[in-house]
Design an enzyme around this catalytic site. Structure first.
Site, mmCIF file in Angstrom:
data_model
loop_
_atom_site.group_PDB
_atom_site.id
_atom_site.type_symbol
_atom_site.label_atom_id
_atom_site.label_comp_id
_atom_site.label_asym_id
_atom_site.label_seq_id
_atom_site.Cartn_x
_atom_site.Cartn_y
_atom_site.Cartn_z
ATOM 1 N N GLN A 75 0.832 -1.203 0.000
ATOM 2 C CA GLN A 75 0.000 0.000 0.000
ATOM 3 C C GLN A 75 0.874 1.263 0.000
ATOM 4 O O GLN A 75 1.616 1.494 0.958
ATOM 5 C CB GLN A 75 -0.867 -0.015 1.259
ATOM 6 C CG GLN A 75 -1.783 1.163 1.406
ATOM 7 C CD GLN A 75 -2.275 1.292 2.838
ATOM 8 O OE1 GLN A 75 -1.568 1.758 3.719
ATOM 9 N NE2 GLN A 75 -3.498 0.870 3.074
ATOM 10 N N GLY A 76 0.791 2.049 -1.051
ATOM 11 C CA GLY A 76 1.595 3.269 -1.150
ATOM 12 C C GLY A 76 0.764 4.513 -0.887
ATOM 13 O O GLY A 76 0.376 5.217 -1.834
ATOM 14 N N TYR A 77 0.471 4.769 0.366
ATOM 15 C CA TYR A 77 -0.279 5.979 0.729
ATOM 16 C C TYR A 77 0.669 7.023 1.325
ATOM 17 O O TYR A 77 0.784 8.129 0.816
ATOM 18 C CB TYR A 77 -1.359 5.664 1.771
ATOM 19 C CG TYR A 77 -2.561 4.879 1.293
ATOM 20 C CD1 TYR A 77 -2.729 4.504 -0.035
ATOM 21 C CD2 TYR A 77 -3.557 4.494 2.197
ATOM 22 C CE1 TYR A 77 -3.838 3.775 -0.446
ATOM 23 C CE2 TYR A 77 -4.667 3.776 1.792
ATOM 24 C CZ TYR A 77 -4.803 3.410 0.473
ATOM 25 O OH TYR A 77 -5.900 2.697 0.084
ATOM 26 N N SER A 78 1.334 6.669 2.453
ATOM 27 C CA SER A 78 2.109 7.670 3.210
ATOM 28 C C SER A 78 3.290 8.203 2.418
ATOM 29 O O SER A 78 3.890 7.491 1.602
ATOM 30 C CB SER A 78 2.647 7.047 4.499
ATOM 31 O OG SER A 78 1.610 6.504 5.240
ATOM 32 N N SER B 157 4.746 -1.033 3.891
ATOM 33 C CA SER B 157 4.995 -2.345 4.476
ATOM 34 C C SER B 157 5.219 -3.376 3.383
ATOM 35 O O SER B 157 4.503 -3.398 2.371
ATOM 36 C CB SER B 157 3.800 -2.786 5.332
ATOM 37 O OG SER B 157 3.633 -1.915 6.411
ATOM 38 N N GLU C 116 -12.613 -4.910 8.523
ATOM 39 C CA GLU C 116 -11.210 -4.603 8.277
ATOM 40 C C GLU C 116 -10.724 -3.580 9.288
ATOM 41 O O GLU C 116 -9.585 -3.597 9.706
ATOM 42 C CB GLU C 116 -11.015 -4.062 6.856
ATOM 43 C CG GLU C 116 -11.258 -5.119 5.807
ATOM 44 C CD GLU C 116 -12.118 -4.600 4.688
ATOM 45 O OE1 GLU C 116 -12.790 -3.578 4.859
ATOM 46 O OE2 GLU C 116 -12.119 -5.250 3.633
ATOM 47 N N GLU D 86 -2.901 10.102 18.779
ATOM 48 C CA GLU D 86 -3.329 11.504 18.881
ATOM 49 C C GLU D 86 -4.466 11.781 17.884
ATOM 50 O O GLU D 86 -5.435 12.471 18.211
ATOM 51 C CB GLU D 86 -2.160 12.459 18.592
ATOM 52 C CG GLU D 86 -1.084 12.481 19.662
ATOM 53 C CD GLU D 86 -0.138 11.291 19.587
ATOM 54 O OE1 GLU D 86 -0.147 10.568 18.567
ATOM 55 O OE2 GLU D 86 0.609 11.077 20.551
HETATM 56 C C1 LIG Z 1 4.053 -0.547 11.379
HETATM 57 C C2 LIG Z 1 3.639 0.467 10.362
HETATM 58 C C3 LIG Z 1 3.274 0.060 9.098
HETATM 59 C C4 LIG Z 1 2.892 1.001 8.142
HETATM 60 N N1 LIG Z 1 2.565 0.564 6.882
HETATM 61 C C5 LIG Z 1 2.219 1.459 5.944
HETATM 62 C C6 LIG Z 1 1.923 1.037 4.608
HETATM 63 O O1 LIG Z 1 1.984 -0.164 4.286
HETATM 64 N N2 LIG Z 1 1.604 1.956 3.691
HETATM 65 C C7 LIG Z 1 1.526 3.286 4.008
HETATM 66 O O2 LIG Z 1 1.189 4.069 3.125
HETATM 67 N N3 LIG Z 1 1.809 3.728 5.257
HETATM 68 C C8 LIG Z 1 2.163 2.853 6.233
HETATM 69 N N4 LIG Z 1 2.482 3.291 7.492
HETATM 70 C C9 LIG Z 1 2.523 4.721 7.774
HETATM 71 C C10 LIG Z 1 1.427 5.229 8.670
HETATM 72 O O3 LIG Z 1 0.211 5.297 7.976
HETATM 73 C C11 LIG Z 1 1.888 6.616 9.170
HETATM 74 O O4 LIG Z 1 3.037 6.422 9.968
HETATM 75 C C12 LIG Z 1 0.811 7.295 9.983
HETATM 76 O O5 LIG Z 1 -0.247 7.688 9.168
HETATM 77 C C13 LIG Z 1 1.388 8.551 10.701
HETATM 78 O O6 LIG Z 1 1.992 9.403 9.794
HETATM 79 P P1 LIG Z 1 3.485 9.939 10.007
HETATM 80 O O7 LIG Z 1 4.362 8.774 10.358
HETATM 81 O O8 LIG Z 1 3.829 10.761 8.839
HETATM 82 O O9 LIG Z 1 3.423 10.840 11.318
HETATM 83 P P2 LIG Z 1 2.870 12.353 11.374
HETATM 84 O O10 LIG Z 1 1.519 12.418 10.768
HETATM 85 O O11 LIG Z 1 3.912 13.267 10.853
HETATM 86 O O12 LIG Z 1 2.739 12.560 12.939
HETATM 87 C C14 LIG Z 1 3.868 12.828 13.791
HETATM 88 C C15 LIG Z 1 3.329 13.062 15.194
HETATM 89 O O13 LIG Z 1 2.465 14.219 15.198
HETATM 90 C C16 LIG Z 1 1.174 13.871 15.682
HETATM 91 N N5 LIG Z 1 0.142 14.601 14.958
HETATM 92 C C17 LIG Z 1 0.041 14.727 13.612
HETATM 93 N N6 LIG Z 1 -1.059 15.459 13.292
HETATM 94 C C18 LIG Z 1 -1.654 15.781 14.453
HETATM 95 C C19 LIG Z 1 -2.837 16.496 14.800
HETATM 96 N N7 LIG Z 1 -3.626 17.038 13.858
HETATM 97 N N8 LIG Z 1 -3.155 16.614 16.126
HETATM 98 C C20 LIG Z 1 -2.370 16.048 17.088
HETATM 99 N N9 LIG Z 1 -1.239 15.369 16.824
HETATM 100 C C21 LIG Z 1 -0.892 15.221 15.542
HETATM 101 C C22 LIG Z 1 1.039 12.380 15.441
HETATM 102 O O14 LIG Z 1 0.105 11.784 16.307
HETATM 103 C C23 LIG Z 1 2.472 11.901 15.704
HETATM 104 O O15 LIG Z 1 2.685 11.746 17.074
HETATM 105 C C24 LIG Z 1 2.865 2.382 8.482
HETATM 106 C C25 LIG Z 1 3.228 2.791 9.769
HETATM 107 C C26 LIG Z 1 3.612 1.859 10.700
HETATM 108 C C27 LIG Z 1 4.003 2.320 12.084
#
Ligand SMILES: Cc1cc2nc3c(=O)[nH]c(=O)nc-3n(C[C@H](O)[C@H](O)[C@H](O)COP(=O)(O)OP(=O)(O)OC[C@H]3O[C@@H](n4cnc5c(N)ncnc54)[C@H](O)[C@@H]3O)c2cc1C
Length: 384
Positions: A125-128, A160, A243, A369
């Site tokens: 999945q290529g979202y982030s 992932s 899901e 959060e």
């Molecule tokens: C084990 C694992 C597997 C994953 N697999 C995939 C995958 O297969 N495909 C994919 O696309 N992504 C994947 N991800 C990514 C995941 O979706 C992101 O890590 C998640 O959405 C958080 O985004 P970020 O890491 O950019 O953190 P950020 O969004 O940058 O957040 C950083 C910090 O700021 C806080 N924060 C951000 N916005 C707010 C707000 N509005 N209010 C309060 N606090 C806030 C967050 O809670 C966090 O503590 C995976 C992540 C993990 C941990």
């Protein structure tokens, strides 16, 4: 073709339990980490052979056609036995498959679903992106139409299992002028296409579960769009109840709690009043988690739509898992310094690896959060 839904719930549960207990490899039970494809493949092939690799898909697409109620039983039995839940390929069977069934063209369904179900294609999945995680709609990966293709440029992160995957479904911006959510499309990409670079990222527990994927002028045919141009947000948000409830199952926390109990017996910790106090508190947290899970599971069983209050379950589940594994690490004393032998090895599982692995659960399925924000805004109606 078997009509599983006509079967009595208890008989169905026992049939699933028997198959899992007889066939799931003992050394892959309750893995702390996500297994690589070559390790989990024999089990997946058994599921394919049995016709059980896509339990929630309709019968006409090779699924088991299970109702939400039966599906919960199926998932619960997997959780009870410690079947690797986030195995590679789950992105295809659990996520992409249902999206194609709902939003894909008939041709996409006919050509893609059989290969997803048999693991001939493995999807990630290529979202982030580096600057689009919680605020996913800020993504900047761009797809531009050029003749019969989309040309994609951008960078995805935390993808992932991309090292083992053959294909990726991704979100890309196809209209820069539109509002953030409205200019995004859902595209399918073969990872063997020129211009794709995949780099594994080692996590804190020492395994390479996710990757960075760079797309440099990557071409994908125009028919590889799902749900129409600029409809990507709707497609990606369309996951059904089961899901979303999957990550809230209490089974993993139950297992961790049992291991904590075994450790305490081994080290004579039940004589320690301080230990007993925290152990009891965690036991009560676990009971809360089970009760809340059952509340949502009952809703899913009745075919009801899950609302924003599901965030309560996500928080309770992830934080209970963290608290139990954290306490286990403390209680294990110097044993807590041991790390298991290797990525695909469940031998000598230790207190440190589950603790490290559980750091991710308050991030992955939406951060804690963000779930708290959802509760504050959409349930408690607090001001932004
Ligand atoms: C084990 C694992 C597997 C994953 N697999 C995939 C995958 O297969 N495909 C994919 O696309 N992504 C994947 N991800 C990514 C995941 O979706 C992101 O890590 C998640 O959405 C958080 O985004 P970020 O890491 O950019 O953190 P950020 O969004 O940058 O957040 C950083 C910090 O700021 C806080 N924060 C951000 N916005 C707010 C707000 N509005 N209010 C309060 N606090 C806030 C967050 O809670 C966090 O503590 C995976 C992540 C993990 C941990």
């Amino acid at each position: 073709m078997q009509n599983w839904d006509a079967m009595n719930d208890d008989d169905f549960r026992m049939e699933v339990r028997r198959f899992i207990e007889q066939n799931y490899p003992e050394d892959l039970r309750f893995l702390a980490h996500r297994p690589r494809f070559n390790v989990i493949k024999p089990w997946l092939m058994l599921l394919v052979e049995k016709g059980w690799s896509a339990p929630h898909w309709p019968l006409q697409y090779g699924g088991m056609g299970l109702s939400p109620r039966k599906l919960l039983i199926f998932m619960d039995e997997q959780g009870r036995w410690g079947v690797a839940r986030q195995f590679l390929g789950e992105s295809g069977t659990v996520q992409l498959g249902p999206m194609l069934i709902r939003f894909g063209t008939e041709e996409q369904r006919q050509t893609l679903l059989p290969k997803i179900r048999t693991y001939e294609t493995i999807w990630c999945q290529g979202y982030s992106e580096p600057n689009a995680g919680s605020d996913l709609a800020s993504l900047t990966t761009e797809a531009v139409i050029d003749g019969d293709d989309f040309v994609i440029n951008g960078r995805k992160i935390w993808t992932s299992s991309a090292l083992d995957a053959t294909h990726m479904y991704l979100l890309a911006r196809t209209d820069k002028q539109a509002k953030k959510q409205q200019g995004i499309s859902f595209l399918l990409v073969d990872l063997a296409t020129p211009g794709i670079t995949i780099r594994g990222i080692k996590n804190i527990a020492g395994t390479t579960d996710y990757c960075e994927v760079t797309l440099d002028n990557v071409r994908t045919p125009r028919h590889n769009i799902v749900g129409g141009l600029n409809q990507g947000w709707t497609v990606s948000r369309s996951l059904m109840g089961f899901e979303r409830i999957n990550t809230g199952s209490p089974r993993r926390a139950e297992f961790a709690f049992k291991r904590l109990e075994a450790l305490a017996r081994e080290r004579g910790l039940f004589k320690d009043a301080g230990f007993l106090d925290r152990y009891t508190q965690l036991g009560l947290d676990l009971a809360d988690l089970k009760a809340v899970y059952m509340y949502f599971a009952d809703m899913v069983s009745r075919g009801e739509t899950l609302g924003p209050d599901l965030s309560v379950l996500q928080i309770l589940s992830s934080e209970t898992n963290q608290r139990i594994t954290e306490f286990m690490l403390e209680a294990s004393g110097d044993l807590g310094l041991t790390v298991s032998a290797g990525e695909d090895d469940n031998e000598g599982v230790d207190a440190l690896t589950p603790f490290l692995v559980m750091r991710a659960v308050t991030i992955g399925a939406g951060t804690a959060e963000i779930h708290r924000n959802i509760i504050a805004k959409r349930i408690l109606n607090l001001p932004a």
